[in-house]
Enzyme design. Structure first.
Site, short mmCIF file in Angstrom:
data_model
loop_
_atom_site.label_atom_id
_atom_site.label_comp_id
_atom_site.label_asym_id
_atom_site.label_seq_id
_atom_site.Cartn_x
_atom_site.Cartn_y
_atom_site.Cartn_z
N ARG A 23 0.81 -1.21 0.00
CA ARG A 23 0.00 0.00 0.00
C ARG A 23 0.85 1.26 0.00
O ARG A 23 0.36 2.35 -0.30
CB ARG A 23 -0.96 0.00 1.20
CG ARG A 23 -2.04 -1.07 1.09
CD ARG A 23 -2.88 -1.16 2.35
NE ARG A 23 -3.58 0.10 2.64
CZ ARG A 23 -4.26 0.31 3.76
NH1 ARG A 23 -4.32 -0.63 4.70
NH2 ARG A 23 -4.88 1.47 3.95
N ALA A 371 37.54 33.36 3.44
CA ALA A 371 36.39 33.07 2.57
C ALA A 371 36.84 32.40 1.28
O ALA A 371 37.86 32.76 0.68
CB ALA A 371 35.66 34.36 2.25
#
Length: 458
Positions: A23, A371
């Site tokens: 199901r 960064a």
């Protein structure tokens, strides 16, 4: 092993887990679908273990080798038993006969697709057996009882479980319904299961028939109750999502009750093994996948995803950070926006604040990673380690080609490609020297304009 060799109040839990995912439109066994990052049957086995039930026998279907392995990985005390044909719940129980042949004191029958049942509920059911009840059926007060088996009682005694199709109108008005979880005194269990027949429309053997058989024999049958949400079973994807929602709500409530601040609780998602200490703060839209521990005073900022990671006291993670398995973030360390950490240790006070990937690495205490820095850890065949020393400063847009070591206090210039080890307190530059060509930009623009004009005319 003889019955007398069992310890006092020996208890066996039989977990029914042979259902297919039909199901759910799935090729996986139903109980292998997950809630909170743990397969459904895993939740049941954990509850059984936490309730101090000595052994578990899991009934699986044929060709479910993956499920059998999963059960073994979750519980070393659980055994698997194959139900070759699916002929009802009593037939499934009989598949585990080898586990109850020596007559443990108590036998609990649980459902592998009901993952929210708690250890406390299992203990309460077991205690009723220890108090002299022969069979205990766990029921719940249904908001809408339609479709459930009703628990028919005379006073405190249970006399039958009546399915919807067989119930009379007065019985249909009963709201106390069967959860499917039952407990038996071991001395009666085998005889009752063997007495169940299959004289019904489907020709199947239903464990619920044991109730009327036991009542006819004069045994003492009673009920215990649990909230409806706790015994909710799963047959569809919608029910899986509904149980997940309940699980998450419980986790959020438990976290806040233990001293964790959730800024927007409904947006935070937990796994079954998430560990957050008091005074952790979690901002909105954070996902904790499996294997995460966060220590006191840490802050997990918005839109971060953590998996297999450990965050130490006072550290900050995010926003928009991703911690992958093996990430170890030290005390007061900072992991900033759009930073990904994988299998790496970021030591005390170190900072990786923006747009970086750190994988298979160590970043030493109070080091600063600029960064855009990336560790190139994979050469297409093997992973390699990058070591950044304490107090090192890695300039923005650095590319660290592993295996490579940056010494304590060393600097690497912005934009450098570092392919060799850098000594402590040294400055490393790994970029081309800048040169300038006066007027060259104007010449290039003029040439390109002519080429464009020629193409348009052509």
């Amino acid at each position: 092993m003889s019955a007398s060799s069992f310890p006092a109040s020996s208890t066996l839990a039989i977990v029914l887990a042979a259902g297919l995912g039909t199901r759910m439109k799935s090729n996986r066994p139903k109980v292998m679908h997950e809630v909170g990052g743990l397969p459904l049957v895993g939740h049941v086995l954990k509850a059984v273990e936490a309730a101090d039930v000595g052994r578990a026998a899991v009934v699986i279907g044929p060709d479910m080798d993956d499920l059998a392995k999963l059960v073994g990985d979750i519980s070393s005390s659980a055994t698997c038993h194959v139900q070759e044909e699916r002929l009802g719940t009593a037939h499934a129980v009989r598949a585990a006969e080898a586990a109850y042949r020596d007559t443990p004191d108590h036998v609990l029958v649980l459902l592998g697709d009901a993952p929210l049942v708690s250890p406390e509920t299992i203990r309460r059911v077991k205690t009723r057996l220890e108090d002299g009840v022969d069979i205990v059926v766990l029921g719940f007060e249904a908001a809408d009882p339609f479709g459930y088996g009703r628990l028919v009682k005379e006073g405190d005694r249970l006399v039958a479980i009546r399915e919807e199709r067989d119930a009379s109108n007065p019985e249909k008005a009963i709201t106390l319904c069967n959860s499917g979880i039952m407990a038996f005194r071991g001395e009666h269990f085998s005889d009752l299961v063997n007495a169940i027949g299959n004289d019904n429309a489907k020709g199947e053997y239903y464990l619920t028939d044991a109730i009327e058989i036991a009542h006819a024999r004069g045994l003492r049958l009673e009920t215990e109750t649990a909230p409806e949400w706790e015994v909710q079973g799963i047959n569809t994807r919608g029910q899986l999502a509904a149980v997940e929602a309940v699980f998450q709500k419980l986790c959020r409530e438990q976290a806040m009750a233990s001293g964790v601040s959730l800024i927007a609780p409904e947006t935070v998602f937990f796994s079954h093994d998430t560990r957050l200490a008091p005074d952790v703060t979690v901002e909105p839209n954070v996902v904790f996948a499996t294997g995460v521990t966060v220590e006191s005073g840490a802050r997990i900022r918005a839109f971060s995803h953590l998996e297999g990671a450990h965050v130490a006291r006072g550290a900050t993670v995010g926003p928009y950070a991703r911690l992958r398995p093996g990430a170890r973030i030290g005390e007061t360390a900072h992991i900033g926006n759009f930073v990904e950490i994988k299998n790496a240790t970021i030591e005390t006070g170190a900072k990786v604040n923006h747009l970086s990937y750190i994988g298979d690495a160590r970043v030493g205490a109070k080091a600063n990673v600029g960064a855009g820095t990336i560790t190139c850890n994979y050469d297409g065949f093997l992973k390699h380690h990058t070591d950044i020393g304490a107090g090192a400063f890695i300039g923005s847009n650095a590319t660290l080609v592993a295996p490579v070591s940056i010494g304590d206090g060393a600097y690497t210039a912005a934009g450098s490609v570092i392919t060799k080890d850098v000594a402590a307190d040294a400055l490393a530059l790994g970029r081309a020297r800048q040169s300038e060509k006066p007027g060259r930009a104007a010449e290039i623009r003029a040439r390109l304009a002519k080429e464009k004009q020629a193409r348009q005319k052509g």
